[in-house]
Design a protein around this motif. Structure first.
Motif, PDB file in Angstrom:
ATOM      1  N   ASN A  12      16.485  -7.114   3.327  1.00  0.00           N
ATOM      2  CA  ASN A  12      17.161  -8.208   2.623  1.00  0.00           C
ATOM      3  C   ASN A  12      17.355  -7.949   1.134  1.00  0.00           C
ATOM      4  OD1 ASN A  12      17.489 -10.014   4.860  1.00  0.00           O
ATOM      5  ND2 ASN A  12      15.292 -10.340   4.812  1.00  0.00           N
ATOM      6  N   ASP A  13      16.742  -6.873   0.618  1.00  0.00           N
ATOM      7  CA  ASP A  13      16.834  -6.631  -0.826  1.00  0.00           C
ATOM      8  C   ASP A  13      16.786  -5.128  -1.116  1.00  0.00           C
ATOM      9  OD1 ASP A  13      16.549  -6.498  -3.588  1.00  0.00           O
ATOM     10  OD2 ASP A  13      15.209  -8.230  -3.701  1.00  0.00           O
ATOM     11  N   GLN A  14      17.920  -4.570  -1.504  1.00  0.00           N
ATOM     12  CA  GLN A  14      18.028  -3.136  -1.800  1.00  0.00           C
ATOM     13  C   GLN A  14      17.052  -2.710  -2.901  1.00  0.00           C
ATOM     14  OE1 GLN A  14      20.000  -0.832  -0.251  1.00  0.00           O
ATOM     15  NE2 GLN A  14      19.360   0.845  -1.576  1.00  0.00           N
ATOM     16  N   THR A  15      16.759  -3.624  -3.839  1.00  0.00           N
ATOM     17  CA  THR A  15      15.847  -3.318  -4.942  1.00  0.00           C
ATOM     18  C   THR A  15      14.457  -2.957  -4.421  1.00  0.00           C
ATOM     19  OG1 THR A  15      17.039  -4.927  -6.285  1.00  0.00           O
ATOM     20  CG2 THR A  15      14.941  -4.157  -7.154  1.00  0.00           C
ATOM     21  N   TYR A  16      14.007  -3.705  -3.408  1.00  0.00           N
ATOM     22  CA  TYR A  16      12.698  -3.414  -2.802  1.00  0.00           C
ATOM     23  C   TYR A  16      12.692  -2.021  -2.174  1.00  0.00           C
ATOM     24  CZ  TYR A  16      10.291  -7.940  -3.192  1.00  0.00           C
ATOM     25  OH  TYR A  16       9.629  -9.046  -3.659  1.00  0.00           O
ATOM     26  N   LEU A  17      13.792  -1.691  -1.489  1.00  0.00           N
ATOM     27  CA  LEU A  17      13.886  -0.373  -0.849  1.00  0.00           C
ATOM     28  C   LEU A  17      13.822   0.736  -1.900  1.00  0.00           C
ATOM     29  CD1 LEU A  17      14.375   1.446   1.618  1.00  0.00           C
ATOM     30  CD2 LEU A  17      16.831   1.063   1.307  1.00  0.00           C
ATOM     31  N   ASP A  18      14.566   0.571  -2.978  1.00  0.00           N
ATOM     32  CA  ASP A  18      14.579   1.580  -4.052  1.00  0.00           C
ATOM     33  C   ASP A  18      13.203   1.744  -4.682  1.00  0.00           C
ATOM     34  OD1 ASP A  18      17.273   1.971  -3.600  1.00  0.00           O
ATOM     35  OD2 ASP A  18      17.922   0.645  -5.227  1.00  0.00           O
ATOM     36  N   LYS A  19      12.534   0.620  -4.913  1.00  0.00           N
ATOM     37  CA  LYS A  19      11.190   0.665  -5.528  1.00  0.00           C
ATOM     38  C   LYS A  19      10.167   1.293  -4.589  1.00  0.00           C
ATOM     39  CE  LYS A  19      11.727  -3.165  -8.810  1.00  0.00           C
ATOM     40  NZ  LYS A  19      11.316  -4.546  -9.158  1.00  0.00           N
ATOM     41  N   MET A  20      10.287   0.985  -3.294  1.00  0.00           N
ATOM     42  CA  MET A  20       9.371   1.582  -2.316  1.00  0.00           C
ATOM     43  C   MET A  20       9.581   3.099  -2.243  1.00  0.00           C
ATOM     44  SD  MET A  20       8.881   0.827   1.768  1.00  0.00           S
ATOM     45  CE  MET A  20      10.263   1.837   2.284  1.00  0.00           C
ATOM     46  N   ASN A  21      10.848   3.511  -2.223  1.00  0.00           N
ATOM     47  CA  ASN A  21      11.151   4.943  -2.195  1.00  0.00           C
ATOM     48  C   ASN A  21      10.609   5.653  -3.427  1.00  0.00           C
ATOM     49  OD1 ASN A  21      12.431   4.862   0.284  1.00  0.00           O
ATOM     50  ND2 ASN A  21      14.480   4.624  -0.566  1.00  0.00           N
ATOM     51  N   ALA A  22      10.664   4.970  -4.574  1.00  0.00           N
ATOM     52  CA  ALA A  22      10.163   5.560  -5.827  1.00  0.00           C
ATOM     53  C   ALA A  22       8.645   5.751  -5.780  1.00  0.00           C
ATOM     54  CB  ALA A  22      10.542   4.671  -7.009  1.00  0.00           C
ATOM     55  N   ILE A  23       7.972   4.962  -4.955  1.00  0.00           N
ATOM     56  CA  ILE A  23       6.518   5.103  -4.778  1.00  0.00           C
ATOM     57  C   ILE A  23       6.202   6.211  -3.774  1.00  0.00           C
ATOM     58  CG2 ILE A  23       4.440   3.970  -3.849  1.00  0.00           C
ATOM     59  CD1 ILE A  23       5.696   1.290  -4.894  1.00  0.00           C
ATOM     60  N   VAL A  24       6.913   6.188  -2.648  1.00  0.00           N
ATOM     61  CA  VAL A  24       6.570   7.061  -1.512  1.00  0.00           C
ATOM     62  C   VAL A  24       7.141   8.480  -1.649  1.00  0.00           C
ATOM     63  CG1 VAL A  24       6.722   7.341   0.994  1.00  0.00           C
ATOM     64  CG2 VAL A  24       6.354   5.069   0.014  1.00  0.00           C
ATOM     65  N   LYS A  63      11.548  -7.265   4.109  1.00  0.00           N
ATOM     66  CA  LYS A  63      11.719  -7.284   2.643  1.00  0.00           C
ATOM     67  C   LYS A  63      12.803  -6.298   2.210  1.00  0.00           C
ATOM     68  CE  LYS A  63       8.540 -10.030   0.689  1.00  0.00           C
ATOM     69  NZ  LYS A  63       8.865 -11.045  -0.336  1.00  0.00           N
ATOM     70  N   ILE A  64      12.702  -5.060   2.685  1.00  0.00           N
ATOM     71  CA  ILE A  64      13.648  -4.033   2.218  1.00  0.00           C
ATOM     72  C   ILE A  64      15.030  -4.219   2.841  1.00  0.00           C
ATOM     73  CG2 ILE A  64      11.844  -2.340   1.699  1.00  0.00           C
ATOM     74  CD1 ILE A  64      12.469  -0.894   4.281  1.00  0.00           C
ATOM     75  N   ASN A  93      -4.002  -1.871   7.883  1.00  0.00           N
ATOM     76  CA  ASN A  93      -2.849  -1.217   8.506  1.00  0.00           C
ATOM     77  C   ASN A  93      -1.546  -1.757   7.929  1.00  0.00           C
ATOM     78  OD1 ASN A  93      -4.339   0.401  10.403  1.00  0.00           O
ATOM     79  ND2 ASN A  93      -4.763  -1.501  11.522  1.00  0.00           N
ATOM     80  N   ILE A  94      -0.592  -0.867   7.737  1.00  0.00           N
ATOM     81  CA  ILE A  94       0.681  -1.267   7.146  1.00  0.00           C
ATOM     82  C   ILE A  94       1.393  -2.288   8.026  1.00  0.00           C
ATOM     83  CG2 ILE A  94       2.051   0.627   8.135  1.00  0.00           C
ATOM     84  CD1 ILE A  94       3.323   0.684   5.170  1.00  0.00           C
ATOM     85  N   ASN A  95       1.910  -3.319   7.394  1.00  0.00           N
ATOM     86  CA  ASN A  95       2.602  -4.408   8.094  1.00  0.00           C
ATOM     87  C   ASN A  95       4.103  -4.087   8.121  1.00  0.00           C
ATOM     88  OD1 ASN A  95       3.633  -6.791   9.064  1.00  0.00           O
ATOM     89  ND2 ASN A  95       2.554  -8.121   7.618  1.00  0.00           N
ATOM     90  N   LYS A  96       4.477  -3.275   9.120  1.00  0.00           N
ATOM     91  CA  LYS A  96       5.861  -2.780   9.194  1.00  0.00           C
ATOM     92  C   LYS A  96       6.906  -3.894   9.291  1.00  0.00           C
ATOM     93  CE  LYS A  96       4.674   1.710  11.179  1.00  0.00           C
ATOM     94  NZ  LYS A  96       4.735   2.547  12.387  1.00  0.00           N
ATOM     95  N   PRO A  97       6.714  -4.908  10.163  1.00  0.00           N
ATOM     96  CA  PRO A  97       7.736  -5.968  10.249  1.00  0.00           C
ATOM     97  C   PRO A  97       7.955  -6.685   8.913  1.00  0.00           C
ATOM     98  CG  PRO A  97       6.243  -6.081  12.119  1.00  0.00           C
ATOM     99  CD  PRO A  97       5.646  -5.102  11.156  1.00  0.00           C
ATOM    100  N   PHE A  98       6.861  -6.939   8.197  1.00  0.00           N
ATOM    101  CA  PHE A  98       6.956  -7.640   6.908  1.00  0.00           C
ATOM    102  C   PHE A  98       7.716  -6.802   5.884  1.00  0.00           C
ATOM    103  CE2 PHE A  98       5.100  -8.257   2.635  1.00  0.00           C
ATOM    104  CZ  PHE A  98       5.518  -9.559   2.391  1.00  0.00           C
ATOM    105  N   ILE A  99       7.329  -5.526   5.767  1.00  0.00           N
ATOM    106  CA  ILE A  99       7.990  -4.647   4.795  1.00  0.00           C
ATOM    107  C   ILE A  99       9.446  -4.415   5.181  1.00  0.00           C
ATOM    108  CG2 ILE A  99       8.046  -2.262   3.905  1.00  0.00           C
ATOM    109  CD1 ILE A  99       5.012  -2.376   3.733  1.00  0.00           C
ATOM    110  N   SER A 100       9.706  -4.237   6.477  1.00  0.00           N
ATOM    111  CA  SER A 100      11.085  -4.043   6.944  1.00  0.00           C
ATOM    112  C   SER A 100      11.969  -5.229   6.574  1.00  0.00           C
ATOM    113  CB  SER A 100      11.116  -3.848   8.462  1.00  0.00           C
ATOM    114  OG  SER A 100      10.492  -2.635   8.809  1.00  0.00           O
TER     115      SER A 100
END
Length: 199
Positions: A74-86, A71-72, A62-69
């Protein structure tokens, strides 16, 4: 069939407005909900998110929402990379979904239409607005978060004024009855526009 984008800042009540269109018989696609489903169900998305965030991205499958939240946030780069996947996967899913619909128009609710310069994908765009303090109150009631985090998210989104300039319709989501009346008016206007464009 026309594609109508429904957007607005966090806490503006986009989903409430989308559901009101649904009660009028209009098919609605909530991009954020479908994205979350794909993050849970797609093996390709899962594999790529684990490669991006590490094994902690999922707990017992199951997706670990608190952990991913965290990460993204605190770091815009993570958010951009996640969006590029999803986002590409959501776009593929939407294309399959829309082929199954039969209506004068459909509603696609997406938070970042303008931020990602995606407005050309829509025939019309509706922006939902609400008082800033009311938006913050709604999010704090809805999510396990802090006011500072909400304000930070708001800063990353376009202002209502910027969105309104590029929108065909604006719905002020303050009181439910007022919102319902505005949705009905937009619905009737859209049907008139679509019917008249056929001639």
């Amino acid at each position: 069939m026309k594609i109508v984008g429904l957007t607005g800042g966090i806490g503006s009540g986009k989903t409430t407005v989308a559901n009101l269109f649904k009660t009028l018989g209009i098919p609605t696609y909530i991009a954020d909900i479908e994205a979350k489903k794909l993050m849970q169900s797609s093996k390709v998305v899962k594999r790529k998110l684990i490669a991006l965030f590490g094994e902690q991205a999922y707990i017992n499958g199951n997706i670990n929402k608190p952990f991913i939240s965290s990460k993204i946030f605190n770091d815009q780069t993570y958010l951009d990379k996640m969006n590029a996947i999803v986002h590409p996967k959501v776009a593929q899913h939407f294309k399959r979904w829309i082929k199954k619909q039969n209506a004068a128009y459909i509603i696609k609710e997406a938070a970042i239409i303008f931020e990602h310069q995606m407005q050309s994908q829509y025939d019309y765009i509706i922006t939902v607005t609400a008082n800033r303090e009311e938006r913050i109150r709604r999010i704090l009631n809805r999510d396990a978060t802090t006011k500072d985090k909400v304000v930070t998210i708001m800063k990353h989104q376009w202002s209502d004024e910027e969105k309104i300039k590029l929108s065909d319709f604006v719905i002020v989501n303050d009181q439910l009855e007022h919102t319902k009346n505005q949705v009905l008016k937009v619905h009737e206007t859209l049907l008139n526009k679509i019917n008249n464009s056929k001639f």
